[in-house]
Design a protein around this motif. Structure first.
Motif, PDB file in Angstrom:
ATOM      1  N   ARG A 207       0.828  -1.224   0.000  1.00 55.88           N
ATOM      2  CA  ARG A 207       0.000   0.000   0.000  1.00 55.88           C
ATOM      3  C   ARG A 207       0.855   1.264   0.000  1.00 55.88           C
ATOM      4  N   GLU A 208       1.983   1.261   0.665  1.00 56.01           N
ATOM      5  CA  GLU A 208       2.842   2.447   0.746  1.00 56.01           C
ATOM      6  C   GLU A 208       3.964   2.433  -0.286  1.00 56.01           C
ATOM      7  N   ALA A 209       3.966   1.445  -1.176  1.00 53.40           N
ATOM      8  CA  ALA A 209       5.039   1.373  -2.179  1.00 53.40           C
ATOM      9  C   ALA A 209       4.919   2.526  -3.171  1.00 53.40           C
ATOM     10  N   PRO A 210       6.037   3.062  -3.646  1.00 53.82           N
ATOM     11  CA  PRO A 210       5.986   4.183  -4.598  1.00 53.82           C
ATOM     12  C   PRO A 210       5.507   3.760  -5.979  1.00 53.82           C
ATOM     13  N   TYR A 211       5.592   2.467  -6.288  1.00 50.74           N
ATOM     14  CA  TYR A 211       5.115   1.951  -7.571  1.00 50.74           C
ATOM     15  C   TYR A 211       4.906   0.438  -7.441  1.00 50.74           C
ATOM     16  N   LEU A 212       4.253  -0.152  -8.442  1.00 47.72           N
ATOM     17  CA  LEU A 212       4.044  -1.593  -8.495  1.00 47.72           C
ATOM     18  C   LEU A 212       4.495  -2.113  -9.854  1.00 47.72           C
ATOM     19  N   VAL A 213       4.857  -3.397  -9.891  1.00 45.40           N
ATOM     20  CA  VAL A 213       5.206  -4.058 -11.150  1.00 45.40           C
ATOM     21  C   VAL A 213       4.240  -5.219 -11.345  1.00 45.40           C
ATOM     22  N   MET A 214       3.653  -5.303 -12.529  1.00 47.63           N
ATOM     23  CA  MET A 214       2.732  -6.396 -12.824  1.00 47.63           C
ATOM     24  C   MET A 214       2.859  -6.782 -14.287  1.00 47.63           C
ATOM     25  N   GLU A 215       2.194  -7.877 -14.635  1.00 44.21           N
ATOM     26  CA  GLU A 215       2.162  -8.327 -16.023  1.00 44.21           C
ATOM     27  C   GLU A 215       0.913  -7.790 -16.707  1.00 44.21           C
ATOM     28  N   ALA A 216       0.987  -7.636 -18.023  1.00 44.46           N
ATOM     29  CA  ALA A 216      -0.163  -7.160 -18.798  1.00 44.46           C
ATOM     30  C   ALA A 216      -1.151  -8.304 -18.989  1.00 44.46           C
ATOM     31  N   GLU A 217      -2.120  -8.396 -18.083  1.00 43.65           N
ATOM     32  CA  GLU A 217      -3.130  -9.443 -18.139  1.00 43.65           C
ATOM     33  C   GLU A 217      -4.432  -8.909 -18.729  1.00 43.65           C
ATOM     34  N   SER A 218      -5.239  -9.817 -19.253  1.00 42.44           N
ATOM     35  CA  SER A 218      -6.597  -9.448 -19.620  1.00 42.44           C
ATOM     36  C   SER A 218      -7.435  -9.385 -18.342  1.00 42.44           C
ATOM     37  N   LYS A 219      -8.678  -8.963 -18.470  1.00 45.99           N
ATOM     38  CA  LYS A 219      -9.519  -8.804 -17.282  1.00 45.99           C
ATOM     39  C   LYS A 219      -9.787 -10.144 -16.614  1.00 45.99           C
ATOM     40  N   ARG A 220      -9.849 -11.222 -17.396  1.00 45.66           N
ATOM     41  CA  ARG A 220     -10.079 -12.556 -16.842  1.00 45.66           C
ATOM     42  C   ARG A 220      -8.790 -13.359 -16.911  1.00 45.66           C
ATOM     43  N   VAL A 221      -8.436 -13.985 -15.795  1.00 47.01           N
ATOM     44  CA  VAL A 221      -7.267 -14.866 -15.730  1.00 47.01           C
ATOM     45  C   VAL A 221      -7.752 -16.206 -15.183  1.00 47.01           C
ATOM     46  N   GLY A 222      -7.895 -17.171 -16.065  1.00 41.95           N
ATOM     47  CA  GLY A 222      -8.422 -18.462 -15.616  1.00 41.95           C
ATOM     48  C   GLY A 222      -9.844 -18.327 -15.124  1.00 41.95           C
ATOM     49  N   LYS A 223     -10.072 -18.693 -13.865  1.00 43.98           N
ATOM     50  CA  LYS A 223     -11.404 -18.661 -13.274  1.00 43.98           C
ATOM     51  C   LYS A 223     -11.755 -17.319 -12.645  1.00 43.98           C
ATOM     52  N   VAL A 224     -10.800 -16.385 -12.610  1.00 46.88           N
ATOM     53  CA  VAL A 224     -11.018 -15.169 -11.828  1.00 46.88           C
ATOM     54  C   VAL A 224     -11.108 -13.942 -12.723  1.00 46.88           C
ATOM     55  N   VAL A 225     -11.771 -12.920 -12.192  1.00 46.90           N
ATOM     56  CA  VAL A 225     -11.916 -11.643 -12.877  1.00 46.90           C
ATOM     57  C   VAL A 225     -11.205 -10.572 -12.047  1.00 46.90           C
ATOM     58  N   LEU A 226     -10.386  -9.782 -12.706  1.00 42.69           N
ATOM     59  CA  LEU A 226      -9.651  -8.732 -12.005  1.00 42.69           C
ATOM     60  C   LEU A 226     -10.583  -7.579 -11.670  1.00 42.69           C
ATOM     61  N   PRO A 227     -10.409  -6.943 -10.506  1.00 42.61           N
ATOM     62  CA  PRO A 227     -11.222  -5.768 -10.173  1.00 42.61           C
ATOM     63  C   PRO A 227     -10.917  -4.614 -11.119  1.00 42.61           C
ATOM     64  N   ASP A 228     -11.896  -3.740 -11.300  1.00 41.67           N
ATOM     65  CA  ASP A 228     -11.764  -2.645 -12.269  1.00 41.67           C
ATOM     66  C   ASP A 228     -10.577  -1.733 -11.961  1.00 41.67           C
ATOM     67  N   PHE A 229     -10.325  -1.459 -10.677  1.00 51.77           N
ATOM     68  CA  PHE A 229      -9.226  -0.536 -10.357  1.00 51.77           C
ATOM     69  C   PHE A 229      -7.889  -1.123 -10.787  1.00 51.77           C
ATOM     70  N   LEU A 230      -7.781  -2.446 -10.783  1.00 49.48           N
ATOM     71  CA  LEU A 230      -6.539  -3.094 -11.192  1.00 49.48           C
ATOM     72  C   LEU A 230      -6.381  -3.034 -12.711  1.00 49.48           C
ATOM     73  N   VAL A 231      -7.474  -3.265 -13.424  1.00 50.08           N
ATOM     74  CA  VAL A 231      -7.438  -3.169 -14.882  1.00 50.08           C
ATOM     75  C   VAL A 231      -7.076  -1.749 -15.309  1.00 50.08           C
ATOM     76  N   LYS A 232      -7.656  -0.764 -14.640  1.00 46.45           N
ATOM     77  CA  LYS A 232      -7.364   0.632 -14.970  1.00 46.45           C
ATOM     78  C   LYS A 232      -5.895   0.961 -14.711  1.00 46.45           C
ATOM     79  N   ALA A 233      -5.359   0.484 -13.589  1.00 45.08           N
ATOM     80  CA  ALA A 233      -3.949   0.739 -13.267  1.00 45.08           C
ATOM     81  C   ALA A 233      -3.037   0.120 -14.320  1.00 45.08           C
ATOM     82  N   LYS A 234      -3.410  -1.070 -14.795  1.00 41.99           N
ATOM     83  CA  LYS A 234      -2.614  -1.725 -15.838  1.00 41.99           C
ATOM     84  C   LYS A 234      -2.657  -0.919 -17.126  1.00 41.99           C
ATOM     85  N   GLU A 235      -3.844  -0.459 -17.509  1.00 37.28           N
ATOM     86  CA  GLU A 235      -3.991   0.274 -18.766  1.00 37.28           C
ATOM     87  C   GLU A 235      -3.273   1.622 -18.735  1.00 37.28           C
ATOM     88  N   GLU A 236      -3.180   2.223 -17.563  1.00 33.64           N
ATOM     89  CA  GLU A 236      -2.548   3.529 -17.439  1.00 33.64           C
ATOM     90  C   GLU A 236      -1.067   3.436 -17.077  1.00 33.64           C
TER      91      GLU A 236
END
Length: 346
Positions: A207-236
């Protein structure tokens, strides 16, 4: 006797490493979803739970209690020994909603001299906390998003960065799925509840990290759906495109998926996309899989299916990106590190 604690108190005790968390629900309940870090010491197995539940619904509460007492009495010594053998000076037990199973477990173990705590509200209270906490996230720190063709080693890069202390969100790891039609092979994909639990703890951790690193995933990964705020962070986020030779990508996929051990699963998965491909190429891939020519099959899949689809998807977005050209994942890792700000606390 035992003491009831809240979800917040439990999380603080876990953070300090002072407790063992014991899920006394049945094995099937535990398998569906539990609190991360828990071990399963069931008061009733699945058949016993069903028998007690049937008596409760069809006869009476007293009949169900009598049956439960009969079942517990047979296994009491082993049950208490199992709880006592769990690591940690204090033990926290929980069931579905903080009812009879956790109360019975905590009482019996307390009578045997163990320091027992019980999670008030059980797993249902924890799940409520997860949902509400996820809803509290409306935005994330700036993100660096690892992009690249299939087999570029994106997940391995995240794992290596995490080992070095970088603030990583490894979504595929939390989903237990690689995000493709073949992504479940050799894994047991998590459902939404399990994914949400793992995700919320990682988000709080960074939560206090200055930045995050993630992979460019689609909204659905297997059985799960990513929350909108996470998708937005990835796109931006700042896109980092990893470009390594196709031969190296093939080798990465073979090492990760181990098709020689999961041949039938690979064929079944390919048959789900076979009709989307040019018929002669699809037939060639299927023949290669059946003949154990896995390198050939993977290369054809990359060149004729995954690479064109990835290129089409990226062409839909006008986004600046940092391109990293490397011979292998090891070289790519060093270049990614030069792009990222210094590791927090490093």
């Amino acid at each position: 006797m035992f003491q009831d604690i809240t979800v917040e108190e439990l999380l603080e005790l876990q953070r300090k490493g002072e407790v063992s968390l014991i899920d006394v629900r049945s094995p099937s309940e535990f398998e569906e979803a539990t609190i991360p870090g828990s071990i399963n010491i069931p008061l009733f197995d699945d058949e016993e739970r069903a028998a007690v539940g049937t008596l409760y619904k069809q006869e009476s509460v007293d009949a169900a209690k009598d049956k439960g007492l009969e079942l517990v009495s047979r296994k009491l010594p082993d049950f208490v020994r199992a709880i006592g053998g769990a690591d940690g000076p204090r033990k926290v037990v929980f069931c579905w909603r903080g009812g009879m199973r956790s109360r019975t477990s905590a009482t019996l173990a307390s009578l045997m001299g163990l320091r027992m705590l019980r999670l008030a509200g059980g797993f249902r209270a924890y799940r409520k906390w997860v949902v509400e906490t996820l809803e509290s996230f409306t935005a994330l720190p700036p993100c660096y998003v690892i992009n690249g063709y299939t087999g570029s080693g994106k997940t391995e890069l995240l794992e290596r960065l995490a080992e070095r202390g970088y603030p990583v969100l490894n979504l595929e790891q939390m989903a237990a799925h690689r995000g493709s039609i073949f992504g479940h092979i050799g894994k047991a994909p998590n459902n939404q509840k399990s994914f949400d639990s793992l995700l919320v703890h990682e988000l709080l951790r960074w939560r206090e990290a200055p930045y995050l690193v993630m992979e460019a995933e689609s909204k659905r990964v297997g059985k799960v759906v990513l929350p909108d705020f996470l998708v937005k962070a990835k796109e931006e986020g700042e896109a980092i495109f990893v470009d390594i030779p196709v031969e190296e990508r093939v080798a990465n996929i073979i090492a990760d998926y181990r098709p020689q051990e999961h041949k039938d699963d690979c064929i079944r998965s390919f048959e789900r996309i076979e009709k989307r491909m040019h018929t002669p190429v699809a037939a060639e891939i299927l023949a290669a899989l059946r003949d154990d020519r896995f390198d050939e099959a993977v290369k054809l899949l990359l060149l004729h299916y995954y690479d064109p689809r990835y290129q089409y998807a990226t062409d839909q977005y006008e986004q600046d990106r940092i391109t990293i050209t490397a011979s292998n994942v090891e070289q790519a890792l060093e270049q990614v590190i030069r792009v990222l700000p210094p590791v927090p606390g490093g």
